[in-house]
Enzyme design. Structure first.
Site, PDB file in Angstrom:
ATOM      1  N   CYS A  71       8.111 -90.398 -31.090  1.00  0.00           N
ATOM      2  CA  CYS A  71       8.835 -89.203 -30.680  1.00  0.00           C
ATOM      3  C   CYS A  71       9.738 -88.793 -31.985  1.00  0.00           C
ATOM      4  CB  CYS A  71       9.797 -89.804 -29.661  1.00  0.00           C
ATOM      5  SG  CYS A  71      11.056 -88.506 -29.096  1.00  0.00           S
ATOM      6  N   CYS A  74      13.441 -88.677 -31.313  1.00  0.00           N
ATOM      7  CA  CYS A  74      14.086 -90.084 -31.197  1.00  0.00           C
ATOM      8  C   CYS A  74      14.384 -90.661 -32.685  1.00  0.00           C
ATOM      9  CB  CYS A  74      13.287 -90.947 -30.616  1.00  0.00           C
ATOM     10  SG  CYS A  74      12.777 -90.776 -28.759  1.00  0.00           S
TER      11      CYS A  74
END
Length: 150
Positions: A71, A74
Site C-alpha cells: 500500500c 501506508c
C-alpha cells in the site's frame, strides 16, 4: 573425546543463539510494534471474551495502524508513525497490524480501505480514521483525543 566435546558445545551454541534472539526481539519504547491477533487480544481489546462492550486492555493510550506492505499511502504513513512513536514514547503506544497477515482482525473492524488508523484512549471508545493522515493531523488527534490536552 570428540563425542563429549560435541555434547557440551552443541547445547552451549544453542543457548547462545537463543539468548541473542531474545535480545533482538526486545521492543524498546518509542518503536512501532508489529502485532498479531493474539497480541491484539491481550494488549488492546479481547473481542472474543467481551464482544458486547469495548474494554481497553492497555494502561497507556495507543494508536493502531492497519496497513499492508504493498500500500503506497501506508508506506508514506510508516515513517511518520515511527517519528511520533519516538516523540510520544512515554505517553502513547504505537502498533501496526498487517491486514494481509491478520485477516480476522481486518474483518472484525470492517476494514475495506487502508491505511486505517485506530486511536484508542485509556477510557472511552476508540476513533478510526481512513487514509494517509498528515503528521499535523496525527499530532492533533494524539494531543486532543488521546492525551486530552487543550
Amino acid at each position: 573425546m570428540n563425542y563429549w566435546r560435541c555434547l557440551f558445545i552443541i547445547p552451549l551454541m544453542s543457548m547462545t543463539v537463543n539468548c541473542s534472539n531474545a535480545q533482538s526481539n526486545k521492543v524498546e519504547e518509542g518503536e512501532v510494534i508489529v502485532m498479531n491477533k493474539a497480541d491484539f487480544l491481550a494488549k488492546i481489546y479481547n473481542y472474543e471474551a467481551n464482544s458486547e462492550e469495548w474494554v481497553y486492555e492497555g494502561n497507556k493510550p495507543c494508536i493502531v495502524d492497519f496497513y499492508a506492505d504493498w500500500c503506497g499511502p501506508c508506506k508514506r504513513v510508516a515513517p511518520i508513525m515511527k517519528e511520533l512513536a519516538a516523540k510520544y514514547k512515554d505517553d502513547v503506544v504505537f502498533y501496526k497490524i498487517d491486514v494481509d497477515s491478520e485477516h480476522e482482525l481486518a474483518s472484525v473492524f470492517g476494514i475495506s480501505s487502508i491505511p486505517m488508523i485506530l486511536f484508542v484512549p485509556v477510557k472511552g471508545k476508540p476513533q478510526a480514521s481512513l487514509g494517509a493522515l498528515p503528521k499535523e493531523t496525527l499530532v492533533e488527534q494524539i494531543e486532543s483525543f488521546l492525551l486530552e490536552k487543550e
